[in-house]
Design an enzyme around this catalytic site. Structure first.
Site, PDB file in Angstrom:
ATOM      1  N   LYS A  80      -0.838   4.138  -0.576  1.00 44.56           N
ATOM      2  CA  LYS A  80       0.078   4.481   0.472  1.00 44.56           C
ATOM      3  C   LYS A  80      -0.209   5.664   1.134  1.00 44.56           C
ATOM      4  CE  LYS A  80       2.987   0.976  -0.589  1.00 44.56           C
ATOM      5  NZ  LYS A  80       3.223  -0.140   0.698  1.00 44.56           N
ATOM      6  N   ASP A 106      -2.178   1.493   3.131  1.00 44.14           N
ATOM      7  CA  ASP A 106      -0.848   0.869   3.628  1.00 44.14           C
ATOM      8  C   ASP A 106      -0.076   2.151   4.311  1.00 44.14           C
ATOM      9  OD1 ASP A 106       1.420  -0.338   4.491  1.00 44.14           O
ATOM     10  OD2 ASP A 106       1.900  -1.231   2.666  1.00 44.14           O
ATOM     11  N   GLU A 116      -3.126  -1.379   6.179  1.00 38.51           N
ATOM     12  CA  GLU A 116      -2.034  -2.344   6.442  1.00 38.51           C
ATOM     13  C   GLU A 116      -0.830  -1.591   7.291  1.00 38.51           C
ATOM     14  OE1 GLU A 116      -0.809  -3.821   2.575  1.00 38.51           O
ATOM     15  OE2 GLU A 116       1.075  -4.200   3.186  1.00 38.51           O
ATOM     16  N   ASP A 121       1.588  -6.412   8.508  1.00 36.66           N
ATOM     17  CA  ASP A 121       2.848  -6.668   7.522  1.00 36.66           C
ATOM     18  C   ASP A 121       4.275  -6.602   8.124  1.00 36.66           C
ATOM     19  OD1 ASP A 121       4.254  -6.774   5.383  1.00 36.66           O
ATOM     20  OD2 ASP A 121       3.910  -4.935   4.372  1.00 36.66           O
ATOM     21  N   LYS A 125       4.995 -12.337   3.081  1.00 38.07           N
ATOM     22  CA  LYS A 125       5.961 -11.841   1.826  1.00 38.07           C
ATOM     23  C   LYS A 125       7.201 -12.764   2.165  1.00 38.07           C
ATOM     24  CE  LYS A 125       5.248  -6.903   1.803  1.00 38.07           C
ATOM     25  NZ  LYS A 125       5.700  -5.692   2.466  1.00 38.07           N
TER      26      LYS A 125
HETATM   27  C1  LIG Z   1       5.047  -3.597  -3.943  1.00 40.26           C
HETATM   28  C2  LIG Z   1       4.006  -3.621  -2.814  1.00 40.26           C
HETATM   29  N1  LIG Z   1       2.554  -3.223  -3.440  1.00 40.26           N
HETATM   30  C3  LIG Z   1       4.011  -2.985  -1.654  1.00 40.26           C
HETATM   31  O1  LIG Z   1       3.550  -2.131  -1.203  1.00 40.26           O
HETATM   32  N2  LIG Z   1       5.159  -3.658  -0.871  1.00 40.26           N
HETATM   33  C4  LIG Z   1       5.568  -3.002   0.564  1.00 40.26           C
HETATM   34  C5  LIG Z   1       6.667  -2.245   0.562  1.00 40.26           C
HETATM   35  C6  LIG Z   1       7.647  -2.615  -0.636  1.00 40.26           C
HETATM   36  C7  LIG Z   1       8.944  -1.552  -0.524  1.00 40.26           C
HETATM   37  O2  LIG Z   1       9.204  -0.867  -0.004  1.00 40.26           O
HETATM   38  O3  LIG Z   1       9.695  -2.256  -1.365  1.00 40.26           O
HETATM   39  C8  LIG Z   1       4.403  -3.118   1.494  1.00 40.26           C
HETATM   40  O4  LIG Z   1       4.870  -2.147   2.468  1.00 40.26           O
HETATM   41  O5  LIG Z   1       3.469  -3.726   1.412  1.00 40.26           O
HETATM   42 MG   LIG Z   2       2.753  -3.341   3.454  1.00 39.17          MG
END
Ligand SMILES: C[C@H](N)C(=O)N[C@@H](CCC(=O)O)C(=O)O
Ligand SMILES: [Mg+2]
Length: 362
Positions: free
Chosen positions: A162, A190, A218, A243, A267
């Site tokens: 992240k 991401d 991402e 995403d 998702k």
């Molecule tokens: C949990 C998954 N790996 C993830 O990162 N999901 C989201 C964010 C989810 C959230 O904030 O609940 C993503 O942005 O891909």
């Molecule tokens: Mg994401």
């Protein structure tokens, strides 16, 4: 198999560590569980997380949408009349994708039970085991490097890092992680909409120049900025994955036709469930665009549904289904088996749940 009741309850599971992205910090899964009961005594389960910063869905809104809008449309319907149920679910209200997803998942669970087959086989049956990445929360570079080493020790071969809080610091974060874990492990990043388009180009080029070997980035820019996303895609070599920009099949079509991204993250909580996720898979197949399957902060209940979809469809080549392994407890018996990075499906009918503990459905 006729629907006689739809019940809801709250599922609260603490996380092993706080989950931190450019958009939010969370300490626990706090989701709504849906239970659909039929006249034959069969039960279908679904789940909806209130990810307000991404979907706009809150706990109260999810419950109200199901109780007041969706439930009256479905009570009395036969599960074998599946297409009609999906149409009603889509048409009864716009948006509210997490509420729709929870109900869609529970209905797919019952659909599999009706025909006595695991859902992934009814949807395509491409494989029954998949390998997920694990997410490393955004923190200072040293802490992220430590968390990455820990994940590699647990056997993860792909880490999703992240970033998106501060472009210059993000470069430091990625350098610290690469240095700590070496080059045998894949790194995807991401930004959760955290960068401006030119800032994204700047930091991604710096990461390319530093030889950090990033698998893909991402959602570098704000969700609605399709032009900004395209600017990034056109100006960096690292593949770009959309995403938050892609909720619907229409969004997927627009992003792909604009060539605004190289990859799509599906998702269930954005699409409103499996029914619409399958439409994105079909569009992606037509254009030869590979997809990732992702999740929000969800437990094994709804993530099991995503696993069935991923196991069914070959166009899904990247897996980010780490919600259950981020949880400190597992109150769900049955469903997919999560052993860190390895996720396996059983051949139980539907989604294969046995029991959901600690949720009051009264
Ligand atoms: C949990 C998954 N790996 C993830 O990162 N999901 C989201 C964010 C989810 C959230 O904030 O609940 C993503 O942005 O891909
Ligand atoms: Mg994401």
């Amino acid at each position: 198999m006729k629907i006689v009741d739809i019940q809801m309850g709250d599922l609260i599971i603490p996380l092993k560590k706080p989950f931190k992205t450019a958009l939010r910090t969370v300490n626990a899964v706090e989701d709504v569980v849906v239970k659909i009961i039929t006249d034959t005594g069969h039960v279908g389960y679904g789940e909806a997380p209130p990810t307000a910063v991404i979907t706009g869905d809150t706990t109260g809104a999810i419950k109200w949408a199901i109780e007041k809008h969706i439930k009256p449309q479905l009570i009395g319907m036969e599960i074998e009349n599946f297409e009609e149920m999906m149409i009603r679910l889509d048409k009864t209200l716009v948006k509210n994708t997490s509420a729709k997803a929870a109900v869609d998942i529970a209905l797919h669970d019952l659909y599999g039970q009706l025909y006595n087959a695991p859902l992934y086989k009814l949807l395509g049956g491409y494989r029954k085991e998949i390998i997920t990445d694990i997410t490393i929360s955004v923190n200072d570079p040293e802490e992220m490097a430590r968390d990455s080493i820990e994940a590699v020790k647990l056997g993860y071969r792909t880490l999703k890092i992240k970033v998106g809080k501060d472009a210059k610091m993000d470069i430091k974060r990625m350098k610290a992680i690469r240095e700590a874990i070496g080059y045998d492990v894949d790194l995807r990043i991401d930004a959760n909409q955290g960068w401006k388009p030119k800032e994204a180009v700047y930091s991604l080029r710096k990461m390319e120049d530093a030889g950090l070997n990033i698998e893909f980035v991402e959602q570098p820019v704000v969700a609605h900025d399709f032009e900004g996303l395209k600017l990034v895609t056109d100006n960096v070599s690292i593949p770009v994955l959309a995403d938050e920009s892609v909720f619907s099949a229409k969004d997927a079509m627009t992003i792909i036709q604009m060539r605004a991204a190289d990859l799509i993250n599906i998702k269930l909580m954005k699409t409103g469930g499996i029914h619409n996720a399958l439409k994105i898979c079909s569009i992606a197949e037509v254009y030869g665009v590979e997809c990732m399957i992702g999740c929000m902060l969800e437990s094994k209940l709804s993530v099991t549904a995503a696993v069935h979809l991923a196991a069914a469809k070959s166009i899904i080549t990247k897996i980010d289904l780490d919600g259950p392994v981020l949880c400190a407890e597992n109150p769900i018996e049955g469903g997919a088996t999560f052993e860190e990075y390895k996720i396996t499906l059983s051949d139980s009918p539907g989604l294969g749940f046995k029991e959901v503990k600690g949720v009051d459905f009264s």
